[in-house]
Enzyme design. Sequence first.
Site, PDB file in Angstrom:
ATOM      1  N   GLU A 248       0.810  -1.220   0.000  1.00  0.00           N
ATOM      2  CA  GLU A 248       0.000   0.000   0.000  1.00  0.00           C
ATOM      3  C   GLU A 248       0.844   1.272   0.000  1.00  0.00           C
ATOM      4  O   GLU A 248       0.410   2.315  -0.488  1.00  0.00           O
ATOM      5  CB  GLU A 248      -0.970   0.001   1.181  1.00  0.00           C
ATOM      6  CG  GLU A 248      -2.111  -1.006   1.057  1.00  0.00           C
ATOM      7  CD  GLU A 248      -1.755  -2.397   1.580  1.00  0.00           C
ATOM      8  OE1 GLU A 248      -0.565  -2.647   1.872  1.00  0.00           O
ATOM      9  OE2 GLU A 248      -2.663  -3.235   1.699  1.00  0.00           O
TER      10      GLU A 248
ATOM     11  N   PHE B 117     -11.129  -8.042  13.502  1.00  0.00           N
ATOM     12  CA  PHE B 117     -10.054  -8.457  12.605  1.00  0.00           C
ATOM     13  C   PHE B 117      -9.757  -7.326  11.614  1.00  0.00           C
ATOM     14  O   PHE B 117     -10.662  -6.784  10.991  1.00  0.00           O
ATOM     15  CB  PHE B 117     -10.450  -9.728  11.854  1.00  0.00           C
ATOM     16  CG  PHE B 117      -9.413 -10.145  10.834  1.00  0.00           C
ATOM     17  CD1 PHE B 117      -8.138 -10.515  11.236  1.00  0.00           C
ATOM     18  CD2 PHE B 117      -9.711 -10.133   9.479  1.00  0.00           C
ATOM     19  CE1 PHE B 117      -7.177 -10.873  10.306  1.00  0.00           C
ATOM     20  CE2 PHE B 117      -8.754 -10.493   8.539  1.00  0.00           C
ATOM     21  CZ  PHE B 117      -7.485 -10.868   8.960  1.00  0.00           C
ATOM     22  N   GLN B 118      -8.507  -7.001  11.459  1.00  0.00           N
ATOM     23  CA  GLN B 118      -8.038  -5.926  10.585  1.00  0.00           C
ATOM     24  C   GLN B 118      -8.697  -4.584  10.898  1.00  0.00           C
ATOM     25  O   GLN B 118      -8.930  -3.781  10.016  1.00  0.00           O
ATOM     26  CB  GLN B 118      -8.208  -6.295   9.104  1.00  0.00           C
ATOM     27  CG  GLN B 118      -7.266  -7.433   8.701  1.00  0.00           C
ATOM     28  CD  GLN B 118      -7.108  -7.597   7.201  1.00  0.00           C
ATOM     29  OE1 GLN B 118      -8.029  -7.308   6.444  1.00  0.00           O
ATOM     30  NE2 GLN B 118      -5.949  -8.076   6.778  1.00  0.00           N
TER      31      GLN B 118
ATOM     32  N   LYS C 234     -17.520  -1.379   6.091  1.00  0.00           N
ATOM     33  CA  LYS C 234     -18.015  -2.318   5.084  1.00  0.00           C
ATOM     34  C   LYS C 234     -19.540  -2.293   4.975  1.00  0.00           C
ATOM     35  O   LYS C 234     -20.096  -2.406   3.880  1.00  0.00           O
ATOM     36  CB  LYS C 234     -17.523  -3.729   5.420  1.00  0.00           C
ATOM     37  CG  LYS C 234     -17.624  -4.682   4.244  1.00  0.00           C
ATOM     38  CD  LYS C 234     -16.932  -6.010   4.527  1.00  0.00           C
ATOM     39  CE  LYS C 234     -17.022  -6.913   3.298  1.00  0.00           C
ATOM     40  NZ  LYS C 234     -16.402  -8.225   3.546  1.00  0.00           N
TER      41      LYS C 234
ATOM     42  N   MET D 165      24.395   8.742   1.967  1.00  0.00           N
ATOM     43  CA  MET D 165      24.303  10.011   2.682  1.00  0.00           C
ATOM     44  C   MET D 165      24.581   9.804   4.171  1.00  0.00           C
ATOM     45  O   MET D 165      25.221  10.628   4.820  1.00  0.00           O
ATOM     46  CB  MET D 165      22.935  10.647   2.457  1.00  0.00           C
ATOM     47  CG  MET D 165      22.851  12.105   2.867  1.00  0.00           C
ATOM     48  SD  MET D 165      24.022  13.158   1.984  1.00  0.00           S
ATOM     49  CE  MET D 165      22.997  13.792   0.654  1.00  0.00           C
TER      50      MET D 165
END
Lengths: 185, 596
Positions: free
Chosen positions: B61, B123-124, B173, B491
Site C-alpha cells: 500500500e 479483525f483488521q 463495510k 548520505m
Amino acid sequence: MNALQLDKGASHHSAYDLRVPSERSETHTITVLVDNEAGVLARVVGLFSGRGYNIESLTVAEVDHTGHRSLITIVTRGNPSVIEQIRAQLERIVPVHEVHDLTVDGDSVERELALLKVRGTGSQRVEALRLADIFRAKVVDSTLESFVFEITGTTEKIDKFAELMRPLELVEIARTGVVGISRGL
Amino acid sequence: MSSNGNGSNSARVMTGAQMVVQALKDNNVDVVFGYPGGAVLPIYDEIFQQNEIRHYLVRHEQGAVHAAEGYARSAGKPGVVLVTSGPGATNSVTGMTDALMDSVPIVVFSGQVPTFMIGNDAFQEADTVGITRPCTKHNWLVKDTNRLPHAIHQAFYVATNGRPGPVLVDIPKDVQFATGTYVPPEMADSTSYRPRRHGDPHAIAELAELIEQAERPIFYTGGGIINSGSTACQLLRRLVDGTGFPITSTLMGLGAYPASGKRWLGMLGMHGSYEANFAMYECDLMINVGARFDDRITGRVSDFSPGSHKVHIDIDRSSINKAIPTHLPIIGDAGSVLNDLLARWTERGGKTQKDKVGEWWNQINEWRRKDCFHYENSTKRIKPQHAIQRLEALTKHLDRYVTTDVGQHQMWAAQFMGMEEPFRWMTSGGLGTMGYGLPASIGVQVAHPDSVVINVAGDASWLMNMQEMGTAVQYRLPVKQFIVNNKRLGMVRQWQQILHGQRYSHSWSEALPDFELLAQSFGCHGIQVTHPDKLDDAIVEMIETDGPVIVDCVVERHENCFPMIPSGEPHNRMIFADDVEQESDDLIGDSGSVLV
C-alpha cells in the site's frame, strides 16, 4: 576518496533544531469556532501536541445546536511567533470557521467557574461562609460536615479563593477552564 | 463545490460501493492505485463491473500512495488510492505523510470494519482516522451511506484546493453494502474550507515598487509555483526574464524556470550551488514564491540572508513567519499573485535598477566561476556524478520524466539533471522517503504511457519498495530504474565520515541482490555496468529496451556529495570536495551537529 583524519569533530549528539528560546513567553486566550463533528477536538488538541504548543486550559461546548457549531476556548503560552503560528495553524484546519485571539483582538471578558468542597465544623464553618460571601461564592450543597461552593470569575480570583479555603480544609476542587468573549459589538 | 462532474445531475439511489465508483467518475478520476482486502471487497466488486476507471494493483500500500503521488505530480490532477482496513491503511501512512510534506493532492479510500464492530478490536481493525489525522489535510469516517457522496466530493475539493495535500475517506463495510441517495459534486454539501486565492493588491503594489528599487534581487521559488500550475510557471518565466533578476529554486521547484535559462542559478540549500547560496546570502530583495524556508534551505536561521528585505508569496498563511520573519507577506495562489504583480509592475513602466542589477550579475558570475559541482573523475571506476551527467546527456533530448529516491543520488540528480519544464521532476523533498522513486515512476508512467520515465535510485532506497517491480512488469509499464549502486547508505555514510568520526555504524549493505538476476526473476531486463567505458552503452541500452529495465550502475563507494552547507552554518560557509581532507576537523561545530 581518502579517509578523513577526523576525531575531534566527532559528535555524540545528533538531532535537529537549535531554537533559541530568546523571546518572552505570553499567555493568550484563543477561541476557535468549529463544526461540531466527530474528531474535531482531537484535531485541535492533536495540533497542539504534535507541534509542541502548550495548553493551560481548554473548554469545549456546542454553542449553536442547529448550526452544529462548537466553541473551543484554549489558554496557551508561547512567544509571539509561536502564538502567531498557533493561530495560523488553527485557521487551516478544515472544520474550523473562526479563530480569535481574545488577548490581542480588543477588550474581552474571561470567566471560569469552579466548585470547591470544603470540610468544616464549628468556627471553621463560619469562616468559610464569610470568605465565600466576600468572594460572592454560592453554597450549592451543604451537609453537617461540608459545603460545596460555586464561584465564578477570572482564573486569578478562583486561585485566590482556593488558596484561602485550603487552610479551612479544602477537600476537592473542580474547574471548567476559561471561557471568554469580546466586549461590545 | 466545483461542478466538473460528468455524471448524472440528479440524486439516485445506489449502494455505498457503487457511490464510490460513481463519485470517482464524477470527479474525473480514471486511474486508481490500490490493493484489495476484506473491508473493501464491495468496492472492488464494483470496479470489476466497469471499464471507465483503470485500477493498478500495487504490491504494497505504500507503493500505491507513492504511485498516486507520481501520477498527481506529473499529471496535475489528484492521485487516488484504494486500500483495505487495518494494515492496508497503516501501510499507506508513510505515503500520506510524504504527500502532506510535499503538498501533493491525494485521495485515499480505506475500508473499515462494519460500524457495529468499530471499537471491538475486530479483525483488521485500526483507528484509521485517528492514525491518519496528523498525516492528512483532512479525513472522514463515514458512518451513513447517505453522507458518503458528500464526504467524497468534499475530499476531492479539500485535496485540490488551497495548499494541496492528502485526504482520506474511511468507509466501513456495512456502509459500502447499504443503499442511500447519491448526489453529484455540484449538489454536495460544501465545506467551510475556503482558501484565499488572490493576493492583497496593496501588498502586490508594494512588491512592484520593491522590484523597481532592488539592487541585489533574487527569486527563490519552490514547489508552490509548480502546484499552482503551468500558467503560474509561464508567468514566473515572464517575470524573471522581464526583470532580469536571478532565480534559484528548492528541490521541489525544479523545472518551473528552465535549467537552461539565462537567469538560472541552480538549486539552493544544503547541497545547492555556490552561486545560488551566496546570492541568497548577499541579496537585498528576496522574493520567495511558493517555498517555505525549509531548514535544508536556510541553514543557520539567525544568519539567513541577513541584509535582505524578504517577500513571501504563499497560499498557506501558516508558512508565513514560521521559520524566517518576512517583511512583506502575500497570501494567495502563486499564479494569481504573479499575474497581478506582472500587470502592476508593467503598468508602472516595468522598471528595474538596471546598472545595479548588472553589477549584481557580475558578482554572481564571479561566484559561478567557482565551478562548485566539480569532482575528480576516474577512468577506472564510475563516479556517481559522472553516471548522472552521462544519464542527463543521453536522455535530455527525450520526452523525459525523472523520479528519484532519497540520498546522495537524489542530490546529484538535482545538481546534474537540468529540468526544462515543470511536472517532470518527482522527488521526496520534505519527508525524504527512501523507496519513493520506483512506485512514483510507475505512477508517472501510467499518466504518460509514451514518455521515458527514469527513476534515479540508490541501492538502499530502491530495495525499500522493490516489490513494485512486479507492478511495472504486470502492467507493461516501461519504467527505467537507474540504480546508482555504492553498496552503502551513501548520505548516512557521508555524515558519519564528516560528523561521527568515521564510525560507519550500519551504513553498508553486505547482502545486496544481484540486480541483473533480480530483473530477470521479475521478468524484465537487467543491465550491470561497472566500468566508465561501458556506461554510455548501458544507458542507451536502458532507453532502447522495450519494457521495464533495471540498471545496476556500480559506482565509487566513498564519494561524497558536495558542495555542502554544514548543518547550522550560514549560506556563505559552504564546503567543497577539496576542503574535506584538510578541514574536516572544524567543519561542523558542536551546535551544528545537532542539526544533521
